[in-house]
Design a protein around this motif. Structure first.
Motif: not given
Lengths: 281, 281
Positions: A48, A83-86
């Motif tokens: 994240v 990156v999975d989540v911002l």
């Protein structure tokens, strides 16, 4: 009914989640940030990132309004880095009302960079605690370039019993040694050519200490003088203990770091160098 | 890659856990604490209690050493009340090193009870944040008897973006109206017979305000004088807004509370009464 006394045991009894790794940023991402994202992957399942330019850590004379906002390009870089989540909150998301409750760090917050940026580390600590509370990661990465920030956040996390591992990421440098920084963008071509002197001088300090030099005050004074003779305005050059940035014990064998902040034209540049094996200490 | 801006949405994306309800205490449990444990059951699946006498919230002249420790009896009461997990840390568990990072509440921490207990609410906020970070509950209960504490913790939790619902529990009273408190044990028989006057006078204040009285300063002065004529030493009687304990707006319709602290013999007693429907306001 279970009864637990040690904190780790209690945590174990209540734990149900996987491993989230968190990299907070203020955006305007460069290769130094991306190296943190890549390193994060090795520390957990879900990476994240956050982008938030935190007004609370800027002083009245700081560059809050000037600070570059480049969300679209940043998103592309983060996606490419896996990156999975911002998390990209607005000011209203993070500060829906004036912030009245703060994390108050100890006296080191008013020394070194804190001497020249009153309230800065209080603002950093408070926003990072809020981000931690929102993301609830198991690990978080911060670059070693902001060495005092990393130290404050590592000690805050331990002292407030946050179940988060704080990991320092190595500073990424241009080929000529200049530490990458969003603020390098403020430099003219001539200033950019001069800028690597900062890291070169810190390497000289490190070499001197590893060769047995113990008069740190003289090294600090001479380094600041050398910078200022080349058009810099130096805030500080300081040799400190790595763990808490306090003055080194005389004759101790503790791991050291030399830190500096100096203004070159419109930019205030900071850099540091860890000195892991001081000779004769 | 997902991108989230609002905090609740981000939280939803990262959430994987059930519902833990937490009731922190300093032990020496009475029916008021047990009522909180019972109420907690309705707010989640797992009820966690803690017992820790927190040195950080006692001043140098406070009763830290004298404060009653009754862990064995407390455990029996908690088990009988259906508590699932007790967290009972030692001082070394919670403060393995001197606490240097604190939660700093705003100015209200130095008013009302805070005026007479410097550093108290900072100590409360800091330990409760640490306990929250350790237990990571979804909800937490605090008694309304410590009204200012409940307000500070509710506002801290919201301002630091902790994902925790703060629930106030009603004050449990003896048949004669005295609020249950560990400190009632310090009273002699004669003092115990006198003690219910505090709540009786707060009820008179409430009745006067509901009947239309708007001169709060006079009510506060007269109530303190009445207590002191009966051998009390009153620290404060104050009519305030419920939400933030600030002075009421003139002519406003905000919900009020009257709070008092007064010393009777060796005990410092506090009490309060919410005034939800002030007449003529």
């Amino acid at each position: 009914m279970q009864i637990h006394s040690p904190i780790p045991e209690l945590r174990q009894a209540l734990m149900k989640r996987g491993r989230v790794v968190f990299v907070p940023t203020m955006g305007n991402l460069h290769a130094g940030h991306i190296a943190l994202m890549t390193a994060a992957r090795a520390h957990g399942d879900t990476v994240v990132a956050s982008i938030f330019v935190n007004r609370l850590q800027f002083g009245p004379s700081d560059d809050f309004d000037l600070y570059p906002r480049t969300l679209k390009e940043d998103c592309e870089k983060l996606a490419a880095a896996g990156v999975d989540v911002l998390f990209a909150p607005t000011e209203g998301d993070l500060y829906p009302e004036p912030q009245q409750y703060h994390v108050e760090p100890p006296a080191i917050q008013n020394q070194l960079d804190g001497e020249f940026r009153p309230g800065h580390f209080r603002g950093v600590a408070t926003v990072v605690l809020k981000l931690f509370n929102i993301v609830q990661p198991q690990a978080a990465l911060f670059g070693k370039k902001d060495y005092q920030q990393l130290m404050v956040l590592r000690n805050m996390t331990r002292q407030l019993a946050l179940p988060i591992e704080i990991i320092g990421g190595e500073t990424v440098r241009a080929a000529d040694g200049l530490a990458l920084s969003s603020r390098n963008g403020y430099l003219s071509a001539a200033e950019r050519a001069e800028a690597p002197r900062l890291q070169r001088l810190l390497q000289q300090v490190s070499a001197a200490i590893r060769a047995g030099e113990t008069d740190f005050a003289r090294l600090e004074r001479e380094t600041a003088g050398e910078l200022d003779r080349h058009g810099w305005k130096t805030d500080y050059v300081a040799v400190r203990r790595q763990a808490d940035l306090q003055l080194p014990d005389t004759g101790g064998k503790q791991a050291l770091v030399v830190l500096a902040a100096s203004r070159l034209g419109p930019a205030r540049l900071i850099d540091n160098l860890e000195i892991d094996a001081p000779g004769g200490r």
